[in-house]
Design an enzyme around this catalytic site. Structure first.
Site, PDB file in Angstrom:
ATOM      1  N   LYS A  46      42.646  33.803  45.339  1.00 19.84           N
ATOM      2  CA  LYS A  46      42.329  32.575  45.606  1.00 19.84           C
ATOM      3  C   LYS A  46      42.216  31.361  44.997  1.00 19.84           C
ATOM      4  O   LYS A  46      42.580  30.394  45.015  1.00 19.84           O
ATOM      5  CB  LYS A  46      40.796  32.890  46.488  1.00 19.84           C
ATOM      6  CG  LYS A  46      40.852  33.865  47.591  1.00 19.84           C
ATOM      7  CD  LYS A  46      39.523  33.887  48.328  1.00 19.84           C
ATOM      8  CE  LYS A  46      38.339  34.454  47.378  1.00 19.84           C
ATOM      9  NZ  LYS A  46      38.521  35.748  46.900  1.00 19.84           N
ATOM     10  N   ARG A  82      31.422  33.062  52.953  1.00 18.81           N
ATOM     11  CA  ARG A  82      31.341  34.418  52.608  1.00 18.81           C
ATOM     12  C   ARG A  82      30.507  35.416  53.402  1.00 18.81           C
ATOM     13  O   ARG A  82      30.660  36.480  53.080  1.00 18.81           O
ATOM     14  CB  ARG A  82      30.678  34.444  51.200  1.00 18.81           C
ATOM     15  CG  ARG A  82      30.814  35.447  50.149  1.00 18.81           C
ATOM     16  CD  ARG A  82      32.281  35.235  49.437  1.00 18.81           C
ATOM     17  NE  ARG A  82      32.266  35.894  48.038  1.00 18.81           N
ATOM     18  CZ  ARG A  82      32.653  35.202  47.061  1.00 18.81           C
ATOM     19  NH1 ARG A  82      32.753  34.082  46.980  1.00 18.81           N
ATOM     20  NH2 ARG A  82      32.449  36.022  45.940  1.00 18.81           N
ATOM     21  N   ARG A 142      41.793  40.215  34.734  1.00 16.65           N
ATOM     22  CA  ARG A 142      41.706  38.511  34.380  1.00 16.65           C
ATOM     23  C   ARG A 142      40.983  38.023  33.117  1.00 16.65           C
ATOM     24  O   ARG A 142      40.065  38.401  32.919  1.00 16.65           O
ATOM     25  CB  ARG A 142      40.861  38.292  35.805  1.00 16.65           C
ATOM     26  CG  ARG A 142      40.346  36.973  35.890  1.00 16.65           C
ATOM     27  CD  ARG A 142      40.225  36.462  37.470  1.00 16.65           C
ATOM     28  NE  ARG A 142      38.868  37.073  37.809  1.00 16.65           N
ATOM     29  CZ  ARG A 142      38.525  36.793  38.831  1.00 16.65           C
ATOM     30  NH1 ARG A 142      39.202  36.326  40.042  1.00 16.65           N
ATOM     31  NH2 ARG A 142      37.322  37.313  39.442  1.00 16.65           N
ATOM     32  N   ARG A 200      35.142  37.129  32.626  1.00 20.78           N
ATOM     33  CA  ARG A 200      34.026  36.734  33.502  1.00 20.78           C
ATOM     34  C   ARG A 200      32.912  37.986  33.288  1.00 20.78           C
ATOM     35  O   ARG A 200      33.397  39.068  33.491  1.00 20.78           O
ATOM     36  CB  ARG A 200      34.361  36.630  34.903  1.00 20.78           C
ATOM     37  CG  ARG A 200      34.467  35.154  35.090  1.00 20.78           C
ATOM     38  CD  ARG A 200      35.205  34.830  36.405  1.00 20.78           C
ATOM     39  NE  ARG A 200      34.288  35.665  37.634  1.00 20.78           N
ATOM     40  CZ  ARG A 200      34.408  35.406  38.884  1.00 20.78           C
ATOM     41  NH1 ARG A 200      35.482  34.670  39.165  1.00 20.78           N
ATOM     42  NH2 ARG A 200      33.692  35.980  39.792  1.00 20.78           N
ATOM     43  N   ARG A 241      31.006  44.113  43.951  1.00 24.94           N
ATOM     44  CA  ARG A 241      31.748  42.754  44.549  1.00 24.94           C
ATOM     45  C   ARG A 241      32.628  43.269  45.772  1.00 24.94           C
ATOM     46  O   ARG A 241      32.652  42.632  46.750  1.00 24.94           O
ATOM     47  CB  ARG A 241      32.318  42.030  43.593  1.00 24.94           C
ATOM     48  CG  ARG A 241      31.280  41.545  42.518  1.00 24.94           C
ATOM     49  CD  ARG A 241      32.108  40.773  41.450  1.00 24.94           C
ATOM     50  NE  ARG A 241      32.946  39.755  41.715  1.00 24.94           N
ATOM     51  CZ  ARG A 241      33.961  39.572  40.986  1.00 24.94           C
ATOM     52  NH1 ARG A 241      34.401  40.340  39.858  1.00 24.94           N
ATOM     53  NH2 ARG A 241      35.014  38.608  41.227  1.00 24.94           N
TER      54      ARG A 241
HETATM   55  P1  AMP Z   1      33.574  34.326  42.947  1.00 29.09           P
HETATM   56  O1  AMP Z   1      33.809  33.425  41.759  1.00 29.09           O
HETATM   57  O2  AMP Z   1      33.978  33.794  44.219  1.00 29.09           O
HETATM   58  O3  AMP Z   1      33.928  35.658  42.797  1.00 29.09           O
HETATM   59  O4  AMP Z   1      31.771  34.353  43.067  1.00 29.09           O
HETATM   60  C1  AMP Z   1      31.304  34.830  41.947  1.00 29.09           C
HETATM   61  C2  AMP Z   1      29.871  35.344  42.284  1.00 29.09           C
HETATM   62  O5  AMP Z   1      28.941  34.231  42.894  1.00 29.09           O
HETATM   63  C3  AMP Z   1      29.687  36.231  43.694  1.00 29.09           C
HETATM   64  O6  AMP Z   1      29.656  37.610  43.377  1.00 29.09           O
HETATM   65  C4  AMP Z   1      28.410  35.731  44.224  1.00 29.09           C
HETATM   66  O7  AMP Z   1      27.500  36.389  43.492  1.00 29.09           O
HETATM   67  C5  AMP Z   1      28.212  34.393  44.356  1.00 29.09           C
HETATM   68  N1  AMP Z   1      29.030  33.731  45.268  1.00 29.09           N
HETATM   69  C6  AMP Z   1      30.082  32.741  45.103  1.00 29.09           C
HETATM   70  N2  AMP Z   1      30.180  32.251  46.304  1.00 29.09           N
HETATM   71  C7  AMP Z   1      29.226  32.791  47.124  1.00 29.09           C
HETATM   72  C8  AMP Z   1      28.909  32.501  48.671  1.00 29.09           C
HETATM   73  N3  AMP Z   1      29.710  31.662  49.292  1.00 29.09           N
HETATM   74  N4  AMP Z   1      27.791  33.056  49.110  1.00 29.09           N
HETATM   75  C9  AMP Z   1      27.024  33.866  48.263  1.00 29.09           C
HETATM   76  N5  AMP Z   1      27.250  34.214  47.051  1.00 29.09           N
HETATM   77  C10 AMP Z   1      28.417  33.462  46.540  1.00 29.09           C
END
Ligand code: AMP
Length: 238
Positions: A21, A96, A142, A175, A186
């Site tokens: 994404k 999400r 990654r 990360r 996740r």
């Molecule tokens: P991502 O970079 O999108 O994989 O997000 C990393 C982490 O941020 C996720 O595992 C969640 O803990 C938090 N996070 C990101 N976006 C959201 C969202 N829309 N709602 C809730 N938690 C989020």
């Protein structure tokens, strides 16, 4: 990449962690000259800056769980109210949960559609589908640049010099939540909480899926086609 200046409206990218994404959102943002809004990136910035929100989100993110919706809404609303979102924006990592999707619909209805043609601005929702084993490989491979945000993968999109950004020579980082035990959590959160978001949009006939197992440029080509088809339909409606 050729840049397109017309308004585009909201674009939502759905898909599990590791689906690509972030990479695809960057490309869409560049092509259409609209901002990429990644809730994960914004949250990581808050954690780094040590804000209240960052302090509340930090441990939850480290465990691979979702941050509560109430903390996310204010953050997203203030970002979407920036003037740079007027022509459109691409969301990556939001919504999400089905509740977040409902919140976004209400927000767009009240704030975004006010001065725009509604049909032209309904979100384009694209889900990137990827095989589970591929996801694990992508997440463990990654790397990202802490300076410019560019994303690499040591297996499929390596930098020219190992562990160093091609654009600004910064040392690439892994990360915090790309460790195996957190990755599983996740992916669980995705299955339980985020998959139903696709069902939400599908029930409104707004979901289009693309094959995310293909090479990255082919995935981009599919996505651009979906966006252009949607724009052609919207132009015919208006
Ligand atoms: P991502 O970079 O999108 O994989 O997000 C990393 C982490 O941020 C996720 O595992 C969640 O803990 C938090 N996070 C990101 N976006 C959201 C969202 N829309 N709602 C809730 N938690 C989020």
């Amino acid at each position: 990449m050729e840049r397109i200046e017309r308004g585009i409206g909201p674009i939502i990218l759905l898909g599990p962690p590791g689906a690509g994404k972030g990479t695809q959102a960057q490309r869409i943002a560049e092509r259409y000259g609209i901002p990429q809004i990644s809730t994960g990136d914004i949250l990581r910035e808050h954690v780094q800056r040590g804000t209240d929100l960052g302090a509340q989100a930090k441990d939850i993110m480290a465990r691979g769980e979702l941050v509560p919706d109430e903390l996310i809404y204010g953050m997203v609303a203030s970002r979407l109210r920036h003037a740079d979102c007027e022509r459109g924006f691409v969301l990556d990592g939001f919504p999400r949960t089905p509740a977040q999707a409902g919140w976004l619909d209400a927000f767009l209805e009240h704030e975004f559609f006010e001065n725009q043609h509604r049909e032209q601005c309904l979100p384009i929702v694209i889900r990137i589908d990827v095989d589970y084993n591929q996801l694990l490989r992508r997440l463990t491979g990654r790397r990202s640049c802490p300076t410019c945000g560019r994303i690499y993968n040591i297996y499929s999109q390596p930098p020219q010099v190992p562990e160093v950004c091609d654009d600004d020579s910064s040392r690439l980082v892994i990360r915090n939540d790309d460790r195996e035990e957190v990755i599983r959590e996740r992916l669980n959160a995705y299955e339980l909480q985020t998959k139903p978001v696709a069902e939400y949009y599908d029930s409104k006939r707004r979901l289009v899926s693309v094959n995310g197992d293909l090479p990255v440029d082919k995935v981009t080509a599919q996505i651009m086609r979906v966006i252009e088809d949607h724009r052609a339909d919207a132009a015919n409606l208006s």
